[in-house]
Design a protein around this motif. Structure first.
Motif, PDB file in Angstrom:
ATOM      1  N   MET A   1       0.850  -1.178   0.000  1.00  0.00           N
ATOM      2  CA  MET A   1       0.000   0.000   0.000  1.00  0.00           C
ATOM      3  C   MET A   1       0.893   1.238   0.000  1.00  0.00           C
ATOM      4  N   GLU A   2       0.728   2.075  -0.980  1.00  0.00           N
ATOM      5  CA  GLU A   2       1.527   3.285  -1.104  1.00  0.00           C
ATOM      6  C   GLU A   2       1.096   4.314  -0.061  1.00  0.00           C
ATOM      7  N   ALA A   3       2.071   5.022   0.498  1.00  0.00           N
ATOM      8  CA  ALA A   3       1.793   6.017   1.525  1.00  0.00           C
ATOM      9  C   ALA A   3       1.053   7.218   0.945  1.00  0.00           C
ATOM     10  N   LEU A   4       0.156   7.748   1.743  1.00  0.00           N
ATOM     11  CA  LEU A   4      -0.588   8.940   1.354  1.00  0.00           C
ATOM     12  C   LEU A   4       0.006  10.142   2.073  1.00  0.00           C
ATOM     13  N   ASP A   5       0.153  11.238   1.339  1.00  0.00           N
ATOM     14  CA  ASP A   5       0.645  12.444   1.995  1.00  0.00           C
ATOM     15  C   ASP A   5      -0.536  13.208   2.601  1.00  0.00           C
ATOM     16  N   GLU A   6      -0.235  14.358   3.187  1.00  0.00           N
ATOM     17  CA  GLU A   6      -1.243  15.135   3.906  1.00  0.00           C
ATOM     18  C   GLU A   6      -2.427  15.535   3.028  1.00  0.00           C
ATOM     19  N   ARG A   7      -2.161  15.928   1.796  1.00  0.00           N
ATOM     20  CA  ARG A   7      -3.262  16.343   0.910  1.00  0.00           C
ATOM     21  C   ARG A   7      -4.123  15.160   0.475  1.00  0.00           C
ATOM     22  N   ASP A   8      -3.480  14.025   0.181  1.00  0.00           N
ATOM     23  CA  ASP A   8      -4.244  12.826  -0.169  1.00  0.00           C
ATOM     24  C   ASP A   8      -5.127  12.407   1.007  1.00  0.00           C
ATOM     25  N   ARG A   9      -4.545  12.439   2.193  1.00  0.00           N
ATOM     26  CA  ARG A   9      -5.294  12.060   3.399  1.00  0.00           C
ATOM     27  C   ARG A   9      -6.472  13.001   3.628  1.00  0.00           C
ATOM     28  N   ALA A  10      -6.298  14.289   3.332  1.00  0.00           N
ATOM     29  CA  ALA A  10      -7.386  15.258   3.511  1.00  0.00           C
ATOM     30  C   ALA A  10      -8.577  14.904   2.618  1.00  0.00           C
ATOM     31  N   ILE A  11      -8.296  14.500   1.387  1.00  0.00           N
ATOM     32  CA  ILE A  11      -9.375  14.106   0.471  1.00  0.00           C
ATOM     33  C   ILE A  11     -10.088  12.867   0.989  1.00  0.00           C
ATOM     34  N   VAL A  12      -9.318  11.840   1.339  1.00  0.00           N
ATOM     35  CA  VAL A  12      -9.922  10.590   1.811  1.00  0.00           C
ATOM     36  C   VAL A  12     -10.707  10.813   3.096  1.00  0.00           C
ATOM     37  N   LYS A  13     -10.162  11.580   4.029  1.00  0.00           N
ATOM     38  CA  LYS A  13     -10.874  11.858   5.285  1.00  0.00           C
ATOM     39  C   LYS A  13     -12.184  12.588   5.011  1.00  0.00           C
ATOM     40  N   LEU A  15     -14.027  12.350   2.446  1.00  0.00           N
ATOM     41  CA  LEU A  15     -14.962  11.414   1.820  1.00  0.00           C
ATOM     42  C   LEU A  15     -15.499  10.358   2.783  1.00  0.00           C
ATOM     43  N   GLU A  16     -14.917  10.249   3.958  1.00  0.00           N
ATOM     44  CA  GLU A  16     -15.399   9.260   4.924  1.00  0.00           C
ATOM     45  C   GLU A  16     -16.813   9.575   5.392  1.00  0.00           C
ATOM     46  N   SER A  17     -17.240  10.827   5.252  1.00  0.00           N
ATOM     47  CA  SER A  17     -18.598  11.186   5.658  1.00  0.00           C
ATOM     48  C   SER A  17     -19.625  10.879   4.569  1.00  0.00           C
ATOM     49  N   GLY A  18     -19.139  10.508   3.374  1.00  0.00           N
ATOM     50  CA  GLY A  18     -20.031  10.155   2.284  1.00  0.00           C
ATOM     51  C   GLY A  18     -19.569  10.762   0.972  1.00  0.00           C
ATOM     52  N   PRO A  19     -20.217  10.385  -0.122  1.00  0.00           N
ATOM     53  CA  PRO A  19     -19.830  10.890  -1.442  1.00  0.00           C
ATOM     54  C   PRO A  19     -19.921  12.410  -1.516  1.00  0.00           C
ATOM     55  N   MET A  20     -18.994  13.003  -2.275  1.00  0.00           N
ATOM     56  CA  MET A  20     -18.969  14.453  -2.468  1.00  0.00           C
ATOM     57  C   MET A  20     -18.647  14.781  -3.908  1.00  0.00           C
ATOM     58  N   THR A  21     -19.106  15.953  -4.335  1.00  0.00           N
ATOM     59  CA  THR A  21     -18.777  16.436  -5.676  1.00  0.00           C
ATOM     60  C   THR A  21     -17.360  17.004  -5.670  1.00  0.00           C
ATOM     61  N   PRO A  22     -16.767  17.140  -6.854  1.00  0.00           N
ATOM     62  CA  PRO A  22     -15.439  17.754  -6.919  1.00  0.00           C
ATOM     63  C   PRO A  22     -15.425  19.160  -6.305  1.00  0.00           C
ATOM     64  N   GLN A  23     -16.456  19.940  -6.568  1.00  0.00           N
ATOM     65  CA  GLN A  23     -16.516  21.304  -6.043  1.00  0.00           C
ATOM     66  C   GLN A  23     -16.541  21.313  -4.513  1.00  0.00           C
ATOM     67  N   GLU A  24     -17.315  20.411  -3.922  1.00  0.00           N
ATOM     68  CA  GLU A  24     -17.372  20.326  -2.463  1.00  0.00           C
ATOM     69  C   GLU A  24     -16.004  19.959  -1.889  1.00  0.00           C
ATOM     70  N   LEU A  25     -15.343  18.996  -2.531  1.00  0.00           N
ATOM     71  CA  LEU A  25     -14.033  18.570  -2.050  1.00  0.00           C
ATOM     72  C   LEU A  25     -12.971  19.647  -2.206  1.00  0.00           C
ATOM     73  N   MET A  26     -12.978  20.351  -3.343  1.00  0.00           N
ATOM     74  CA  MET A  26     -11.990  21.418  -3.543  1.00  0.00           C
ATOM     75  C   MET A  26     -12.162  22.515  -2.496  1.00  0.00           C
ATOM     76  N   LYS A  27     -13.405  22.854  -2.197  1.00  0.00           N
ATOM     77  CA  LYS A  27     -13.664  23.890  -1.197  1.00  0.00           C
ATOM     78  C   LYS A  27     -13.237  23.416   0.193  1.00  0.00           C
ATOM     79  N   LEU A  28     -13.594  22.203   0.541  1.00  0.00           N
ATOM     80  CA  LEU A  28     -13.294  21.661   1.866  1.00  0.00           C
ATOM     81  C   LEU A  28     -11.793  21.478   2.092  1.00  0.00           C
TER      82      LEU A  28
END
Length: 72
Positions: A1-13, A15-28
């Protein structure tokens, strides 16, 4: 399993609350469009995130759960 950096982890975290649009994720995550799409493609290629389409909209869904390290 390849390591995730801080930005990758921010995206995955996010998404743990449920599906999101790209716009929601970019803002968050406070990422530029180019950075976000480069990161999300990498996460999909790694099998950590899935893209789904519903009612003509694109959503991303986390396929993994990231647990935070225990702090002393």
């Amino acid at each position: 399993m390849e390591a995730l950096d801080e930005r990758d982890r921010a995206i995955v975290k996010a998404l743990e609350s449920g599906p999101m649009t790209p716009q929601e994720l970019m803002k968050l995550t406070d990422m530029s469009k180019a950075t976000f799409y480069r990161r999300i493609k990498r996460l999909m290629d790694m099998g950590y995130v899935e893209q789904i389409k519903k009612e003509g909209r694109v959503y991303y869904l986390s396929l993994i759960h990231i647990s935070e390290p225990m702090r002393p």
